[in-house]
Motif scaffolding. Structure first.
Motif, PDB file in Angstrom:
ATOM      1  N   ILE A  19       5.185   1.995  -0.198  1.00  0.00           N
ATOM      2  CA  ILE A  19       6.414   2.540  -0.239  1.00  0.00           C
ATOM      3  C   ILE A  19       7.142   1.940   0.560  1.00  0.00           C
ATOM      4  N   ARG A  20       8.898   2.261   0.235  1.00  0.00           N
ATOM      5  CA  ARG A  20       9.844   1.268   0.850  1.00  0.00           C
ATOM      6  C   ARG A  20      10.645   2.171   0.326  1.00  0.00           C
ATOM      7  N   MET A  21      11.616   2.821   1.587  1.00  0.00           N
ATOM      8  CA  MET A  21      12.763   3.476   1.899  1.00  0.00           C
ATOM      9  C   MET A  21      13.854   3.035   2.761  1.00  0.00           C
ATOM     10  N   GLU A  23       8.512   0.605   5.369  1.00  0.00           N
ATOM     11  CA  GLU A  23       8.334   0.948   4.683  1.00  0.00           C
ATOM     12  C   GLU A  23       6.135   1.260   5.324  1.00  0.00           C
ATOM     13  N   THR A  24       5.368   1.575   4.454  1.00  0.00           N
ATOM     14  CA  THR A  24       4.343   2.056   4.534  1.00  0.00           C
ATOM     15  C   THR A  24       2.980   1.222   3.047  1.00  0.00           C
ATOM     16  N   LYS A  25       1.998   1.314   3.848  1.00  0.00           N
ATOM     17  CA  LYS A  25       1.255   0.338   2.521  1.00  0.00           C
ATOM     18  C   LYS A  25       0.242   1.312   3.012  1.00  0.00           C
ATOM     19  N   ARG A  26      -1.062   1.587   2.127  1.00  0.00           N
ATOM     20  CA  ARG A  26      -2.180   2.719   1.835  1.00  0.00           C
ATOM     21  C   ARG A  26      -3.149   1.563   2.669  1.00  0.00           C
ATOM     22  N   PRO A  27      -3.736   1.905   3.834  1.00  0.00           N
ATOM     23  CA  PRO A  27      -4.344   3.318   4.442  1.00  0.00           C
ATOM     24  C   PRO A  27      -3.780   3.778   5.250  1.00  0.00           C
ATOM     25  N   ALA A  50       6.099  -0.901  14.353  1.00  0.00           N
ATOM     26  CA  ALA A  50       5.035  -1.459  12.855  1.00  0.00           C
ATOM     27  C   ALA A  50       3.655  -1.082  13.583  1.00  0.00           C
ATOM     28  N   TYR A  51       2.989  -0.448  12.805  1.00  0.00           N
ATOM     29  CA  TYR A  51       1.554  -0.147  13.043  1.00  0.00           C
ATOM     30  C   TYR A  51       0.853  -0.868  11.811  1.00  0.00           C
ATOM     31  N   ASP A  66       1.841   8.797  12.714  1.00  0.00           N
ATOM     32  CA  ASP A  66       2.822   9.069  11.344  1.00  0.00           C
ATOM     33  C   ASP A  66       2.626   7.679  10.126  1.00  0.00           C
ATOM     34  N   ALA A  67       1.485   7.161  10.646  1.00  0.00           N
ATOM     35  CA  ALA A  67       0.826   5.658   9.779  1.00  0.00           C
ATOM     36  C   ALA A  67      -0.081   6.460   8.615  1.00  0.00           C
ATOM     37  N   ASP A  68      -0.183   7.930   8.362  1.00  0.00           N
ATOM     38  CA  ASP A  68      -1.443   8.992   8.132  1.00  0.00           C
ATOM     39  C   ASP A  68      -0.363   8.144   6.489  1.00  0.00           C
ATOM     40  N   PHE A  69      -0.912   7.880   5.623  1.00  0.00           N
ATOM     41  CA  PHE A  69      -0.084   8.005   4.319  1.00  0.00           C
ATOM     42  C   PHE A  69      -0.167   8.553   3.471  1.00  0.00           C
TER      43      PHE A  69
END
Length: 253
Positions: A46-48, A64-68, A85-86, A117-120
């Protein structure tokens, strides 16, 4: 007396079972309202991009987030960009607004919330596998409107309260209680203006801040959400040189 105790015990167990069943049903309806588990799981990145406003203080934000569990947030003001970032193991940040232009490792407190927050998919999805427990607390009210209330206790002990719209079953408010070194940090996130993106509902209006002072909450108006865009794992990793320097400064045990 024994019979009364037995009846009370039976009723207590029955009520607990009904509560658990209701919690499961509400979670299922929430997931279905968002588009269903298959469509949610089909999302890999996801990119927002959004506009941020905190009492007249404005900025452009990116997410930006990427599974998982990869996450990267940016905030840009007057040509300077801060980064949080993580990469699934290490949390880091760049804070140019504090005169720190080089990447540095996050502190323990910030890392804890960043990991959450990183929990997709969020704590409601695959809750048991994540070690989370969910309870249905009944009806409540948010701004005078009736809502369903779910209590989510994370594996680490932090607690999220989800307030679901009784018509759409989407969350309109989430209260967080983060327990850090014996103290509790509380915050609230308001969610609204849901729109479908690739068949999954996303909030385009978000407000975050103090539980007791709604007027002071920062507002985020989402401009664009992109799904399954290519994002390399390297985007989430702490730059190698900075990471190496941080390692070299760590005292030997």
């Amino acid at each position: 007396m024994i019979a009364i105790r037995s009846i009370l015990a039976f009723v207590s167990c029955l009520a607990a079972g009904m509560s658990a069943q209701t919690a499961d049903e509400l979670v299922a309806k929430n997931i279905q309202a968002k588009g269903g588990i298959e469509k949610m799981k089909a999302i890999k990145t996801i990119r927002m991009t959004a506009d941020f406003d905190a009492g007249g203080f404005k900025a452009a934000v990116g997410y930006e987030t990427k599974r998982p569990d990869r996450l990267r947030n940016t905030i840009t003001i007057q040509g300077m960009t801060g980064v949080n970032a993580y990469d699934g193991a290490t949390g880091w940040r760049i804070s140019p607004f504090q005169g720190k232009k080089d990447p540095e490792l996050m502190g323990e407190d910030e890392l804890r919330t960043t990991i959450e927050d990183a929990d997709f998919d969020g704590p409601l999805v695959d809750a048991k596998a994540k070690g989370n427990t969910i309870e249905y607390l009944g009806h409540d009210q948010v701004d005078g409107d009736d809502v369903y209330e779910l209590k989510v206790t994370l594996k680490n002990g932090d607690v999220f309260y989800y307030y679901l719209d009784p018509d759409t079953y989407l969350e309109i408010l989430v209260e967080k209680q983060i327990f850090i070194r014996g103290s509790v940090q509380e915050s609230v996130t308001e969610l609204g203006s849901y729109k479908p993106v690739h068949g999954v509902m996303f909030p385009f209006s978000i407000a975050q801040g103090s539980k007791n002072d709604p007027d002071s909450r920062s507002k985020i108006n989402v401009r664009k959400i992109e799904i399954n865009v290519p994002i390399e794992d390297s985007e989430f990793k702490m730059p190698e040189a900075a990471s190496k320097n941080a390692t070299e400064k760590t005292p030997a045990k």
